[in-house]
Design a protein around this motif. Structure first.
Motif, PDB file in Angstrom:
ATOM      1  N   PRO A  42       0.806  -1.228   0.000  1.00  0.00           N
ATOM      2  CA  PRO A  42       0.000   0.000   0.000  1.00  0.00           C
ATOM      3  C   PRO A  42       0.837   1.275   0.000  1.00  0.00           C
ATOM      4  O   PRO A  42       0.375   2.321  -0.467  1.00  0.00           O
ATOM      5  CB  PRO A  42      -0.849  -0.129   1.269  1.00  0.00           C
ATOM      6  CG  PRO A  42      -0.159  -1.144   2.115  1.00  0.00           C
ATOM      7  CD  PRO A  42       0.507  -2.082   1.168  1.00  0.00           C
ATOM      8  N   ASP A  43       2.074   1.191   0.500  1.00  0.00           N
ATOM      9  CA  ASP A  43       2.938   2.371   0.518  1.00  0.00           C
ATOM     10  C   ASP A  43       3.428   2.750  -0.881  1.00  0.00           C
ATOM     11  O   ASP A  43       4.006   3.821  -1.064  1.00  0.00           O
ATOM     12  CB  ASP A  43       4.137   2.128   1.436  1.00  0.00           C
ATOM     13  CG  ASP A  43       4.925   0.880   1.075  1.00  0.00           C
ATOM     14  OD1 ASP A  43       4.284  -0.172   0.812  1.00  0.00           O
ATOM     15  OD2 ASP A  43       6.164   0.932   1.043  1.00  0.00           O
ATOM     16  N   TRP A  44       3.201   1.891  -1.854  1.00  0.00           N
ATOM     17  CA  TRP A  44       3.599   2.186  -3.232  1.00  0.00           C
ATOM     18  C   TRP A  44       2.535   2.960  -4.005  1.00  0.00           C
ATOM     19  O   TRP A  44       2.764   3.336  -5.149  1.00  0.00           O
ATOM     20  CB  TRP A  44       3.846   0.883  -3.989  1.00  0.00           C
ATOM     21  CG  TRP A  44       5.099   0.154  -3.614  1.00  0.00           C
ATOM     22  CD1 TRP A  44       6.056   0.540  -2.715  1.00  0.00           C
ATOM     23  CD2 TRP A  44       5.531  -1.099  -4.133  1.00  0.00           C
ATOM     24  NE1 TRP A  44       7.052  -0.388  -2.641  1.00  0.00           N
ATOM     25  CE2 TRP A  44       6.757  -1.407  -3.503  1.00  0.00           C
ATOM     26  CE3 TRP A  44       5.002  -1.989  -5.064  1.00  0.00           C
ATOM     27  CZ2 TRP A  44       7.465  -2.571  -3.782  1.00  0.00           C
ATOM     28  CZ3 TRP A  44       5.701  -3.152  -5.348  1.00  0.00           C
ATOM     29  CH2 TRP A  44       6.919  -3.441  -4.711  1.00  0.00           C
ATOM     30  N   VAL A  45       1.373   3.144  -3.427  1.00  0.00           N
ATOM     31  CA  VAL A  45       0.211   3.621  -4.184  1.00  0.00           C
ATOM     32  C   VAL A  45      -0.140   5.060  -3.818  1.00  0.00           C
ATOM     33  O   VAL A  45      -0.094   5.449  -2.642  1.00  0.00           O
ATOM     34  CB  VAL A  45      -1.008   2.713  -3.928  1.00  0.00           C
ATOM     35  CG1 VAL A  45      -2.211   3.167  -4.753  1.00  0.00           C
ATOM     36  CG2 VAL A  45      -0.659   1.264  -4.259  1.00  0.00           C
ATOM     37  N   LYS A  46      -0.498   5.832  -4.852  1.00  0.00           N
ATOM     38  CA  LYS A  46      -1.013   7.184  -4.661  1.00  0.00           C
ATOM     39  C   LYS A  46      -2.366   7.283  -5.359  1.00  0.00           C
ATOM     40  O   LYS A  46      -2.634   6.565  -6.326  1.00  0.00           O
ATOM     41  CB  LYS A  46      -0.038   8.219  -5.208  1.00  0.00           C
ATOM     42  CG  LYS A  46       1.253   8.310  -4.390  1.00  0.00           C
ATOM     43  CD  LYS A  46       2.071   9.504  -4.766  1.00  0.00           C
ATOM     44  CE  LYS A  46       3.301   9.634  -3.886  1.00  0.00           C
ATOM     45  NZ  LYS A  46       2.962   9.854  -2.466  1.00  0.00           N
ATOM     46  N   TYR A  47      -3.182   8.211  -4.867  1.00  0.00           N
ATOM     47  CA  TYR A  47      -4.553   8.313  -5.337  1.00  0.00           C
ATOM     48  C   TYR A  47      -4.845   9.712  -5.875  1.00  0.00           C
ATOM     49  O   TYR A  47      -4.315  10.711  -5.381  1.00  0.00           O
ATOM     50  CB  TYR A  47      -5.530   7.990  -4.199  1.00  0.00           C
ATOM     51  CG  TYR A  47      -5.391   6.577  -3.687  1.00  0.00           C
ATOM     52  CD1 TYR A  47      -6.156   5.550  -4.222  1.00  0.00           C
ATOM     53  CD2 TYR A  47      -4.473   6.269  -2.684  1.00  0.00           C
ATOM     54  CE1 TYR A  47      -6.019   4.246  -3.773  1.00  0.00           C
ATOM     55  CE2 TYR A  47      -4.329   4.971  -2.231  1.00  0.00           C
ATOM     56  CZ  TYR A  47      -5.106   3.967  -2.776  1.00  0.00           C
ATOM     57  OH  TYR A  47      -4.959   2.672  -2.335  1.00  0.00           O
ATOM     58  N   THR A  48      -5.663   9.754  -6.906  1.00  0.00           N
ATOM     59  CA  THR A  48      -6.221  11.000  -7.401  1.00  0.00           C
ATOM     60  C   THR A  48      -7.734  10.816  -7.466  1.00  0.00           C
ATOM     61  O   THR A  48      -8.252   9.726  -7.192  1.00  0.00           O
ATOM     62  CB  THR A  48      -5.701  11.351  -8.804  1.00  0.00           C
ATOM     63  OG1 THR A  48      -6.306  10.476  -9.771  1.00  0.00           O
ATOM     64  CG2 THR A  48      -4.185  11.224  -8.888  1.00  0.00           C
ATOM     65  N   GLU A  49      -8.435  11.858  -7.881  1.00  0.00           N
ATOM     66  CA  GLU A  49      -9.886  11.732  -8.016  1.00  0.00           C
ATOM     67  C   GLU A  49     -10.262  10.760  -9.119  1.00  0.00           C
ATOM     68  O   GLU A  49     -11.400  10.289  -9.183  1.00  0.00           O
ATOM     69  CB  GLU A  49     -10.501  13.101  -8.303  1.00  0.00           C
ATOM     70  CG  GLU A  49     -10.020  13.730  -9.590  1.00  0.00           C
ATOM     71  CD  GLU A  49     -10.604  15.113  -9.824  1.00  0.00           C
ATOM     72  OE1 GLU A  49     -10.399  15.641 -10.938  1.00  0.00           O
ATOM     73  OE2 GLU A  49     -11.246  15.655  -8.899  1.00  0.00           O
ATOM     74  N   ASN A  50      -9.301  10.421  -9.978  1.00  0.00           N
ATOM     75  CA  ASN A  50      -9.583   9.524 -11.099  1.00  0.00           C
ATOM     76  C   ASN A  50      -9.200   8.077 -10.839  1.00  0.00           C
ATOM     77  O   ASN A  50      -9.517   7.205 -11.652  1.00  0.00           O
ATOM     78  CB  ASN A  50      -8.864  10.015 -12.359  1.00  0.00           C
ATOM     79  CG  ASN A  50      -9.366  11.367 -12.806  1.00  0.00           C
ATOM     80  OD1 ASN A  50     -10.564  11.625 -12.780  1.00  0.00           O
ATOM     81  ND2 ASN A  50      -8.452  12.239 -13.218  1.00  0.00           N
ATOM     82  N   GLY A  51      -8.489   7.804  -9.744  1.00  0.00           N
ATOM     83  CA  GLY A  51      -8.131   6.417  -9.505  1.00  0.00           C
ATOM     84  C   GLY A  51      -6.879   6.253  -8.673  1.00  0.00           C
ATOM     85  O   GLY A  51      -6.413   7.181  -8.004  1.00  0.00           O
ATOM     86  N   ALA A  52      -6.315   5.045  -8.731  1.00  0.00           N
ATOM     87  CA  ALA A  52      -5.128   4.681  -7.961  1.00  0.00           C
ATOM     88  C   ALA A  52      -3.972   4.373  -8.901  1.00  0.00           C
ATOM     89  O   ALA A  52      -4.164   3.754  -9.959  1.00  0.00           O
ATOM     90  CB  ALA A  52      -5.423   3.463  -7.081  1.00  0.00           C
TER      91      ALA A  52
END
Length: 402
Positions: A166-176
């Motif tokens: 999970p520490d590899w992931v970033k989020y925007t309003e459009n997805g992951a």
């Protein structure tokens, strides 16, 4: 059409067993100079590059219920592609941090069974490679390096890289998305490409245009601050993408597999909005080919500005310096058939030969090949069926197919 370095534990035991039975391509010894593109024996080296994209949207219409059903559907698809005069299939095999093949790095795609991580009981990619080669078509594995989800789709299984790391992931309003700044992510993506190259007789690895998903400084402000770099945040982002591209190209060179990318059609938008320095990739030979998405027509004009017209963009890309052996192709927007490109003038997308006219211009513009986005726009276009059929017939003439 983003990143990781992975701990596999019990997942490896489960997933590597089926891989052991697959035909393996051996990496070149370290002392052997790696080729700059996929080697092709004899006369085939002179084959024109004529590609068709087959995306996850096409896979949604394909029957994965059994190997026989899948083979029947892809046979029809590949026959159509070959009949068009194409020589290359760009098959999307890793669309959302998941895979259309058994992998030690990614779970099976939800496209296979409706549920991410569920084994369909056969290897779709192995069947695709075999069926394409039986028809004299090359097959490139189209990979989306960073995207994990579009919105909330697909629902992620426990073996998704986003769940395992999970520490590899970033989020925007459009997805992951996998974090482009993370060196472990980059190595993970590169290792997974090595898995593809080793286990399948693919002809290339193809990246789409999904690089940085946002220009928002907050997306990675903490990582940027922690990096201690003297670069601007924009330049730092570009260097993160460059590092991924260079690492992945090194992998494909070891296996004699060509590596290409299809960036956004506007060179400036690549640089400023997605932080992909495609001009550098051409100049330094970070790719074996580049196929910018020139998805506007020859007559395109918006508010008196024709800078995005097909000819203008193709000429702009052709003017960029290229390292020896690096090819420049053009991506053409078959999805514009009947729908248009938003131009204030012109009717070319409603006449039945817009794509053929673009193909006929390419050599004079300094472009060496083309790809058509996408298969269903030509062969399963229910909205504009007659126009699509006319376009297909005109493409066959342009590609000198009886």
């Amino acid at each position: 059409m983003r990143r990781f370095t992975y701990c596999i534990f019990l997942l490896a035991v489960f997933l590597l067993a089926p891989l052991a039975a697959l035909p393996r391509r051996t990496a070149a010894p370290a002392a052997t100079p790696a080729p700059t593109a996929a080697p092709t024996a004899g006369p085939a080296a002179a084959r024109p590059y004529r590609a068709v994209w087959v995306s996850y949207l096409e896979w949604e219409q394909v029957d994965f219920s059994s190997a026989d059903a899948f083979e029947k559907d892809i046979a029809r698809m590949l026959d159509n592609i070959r009949g068009l005069g194409a020589t290359v299939v760009l098959a999307q095999v890793r669309p959302f941090g998941d895979a259309l093949y058994p992998s030690a790095y990614y779970p099976f795609s939800h496209l296979c069974t409706g549920t991410q991580g569920q084994d369909p009981g056969f290897d779709p990619l192995a069947l695709l490679v075999s069926a394409a080669h039986a028809r004299g078509l090359e097959l490139e594995a189209w990979v989306n390096p960073y995207r994990i989800q579009a919105g909330q789709v697909p629902a992620l299984c426990d073996d998704s890289p986003a769940r395992r790391h999970p520490d590899w992931v970033k989020y925007t309003e459009n997805g992951a998305y996998l974090d482009p700044a993370d060196g472990e992510v980059r190595q993970y993506i590169a290792d997974a490409l090595a898995e593809l190259c080793e286990n399948y007789d693919i002809d290339g690895i193809h990246f789409d245009d999904y690089f940085y998903p946002t220009t928002d400084p907050a997306f990675d402000a903490a990582d940027y601050a922690a990096s201690g770099t003297a670069l601007t945040q924009d330049d730092w982002r570009r260097e993160n993408v460059n590092a991924l591209m260079e690492l992945c190209h090194a992998v494909t060179q070891r296996y004699g597999v060509r590596f290409g990318a299809a960036p956004v059609g506007d060179p400036e938008q690549n640089y400023t909005l997605q932080y992909s320095d495609a001009a550098r990739w051409l100049r330094q030979g970070t790719v074996d080919y580049l196929m910018p998405q020139l998805y506007w027509g020859r007559e395109y004009v918006k508010d008196g500005d024709a800078s995005h017209s097909f000819g203008r963009l193709a000429a702009a890309w052709a003017a960029l310096p290229r390292a020896a052996g690096v090819k420049l192709y053009a991506g053409l927007g078959a999805y514009r058939i009947g729908a248009g490109d938003g131009s204030d003038t012109g009717s070319e997308w409603f006449g039945g030969r817009a794509l053929a006219d673009q193909l006929n211009l390419l050599a004079g513009l300094g472009v060496q090949g083309a790809g058509l986005y996408r298969y269903a726009s030509l062969f399963a276009n229910e909205t504009y069926a007659e126009l699509a059929e006319s376009e297909v017939n005109a493409i066959k003439l342009a590609w000198q197919i009886d």
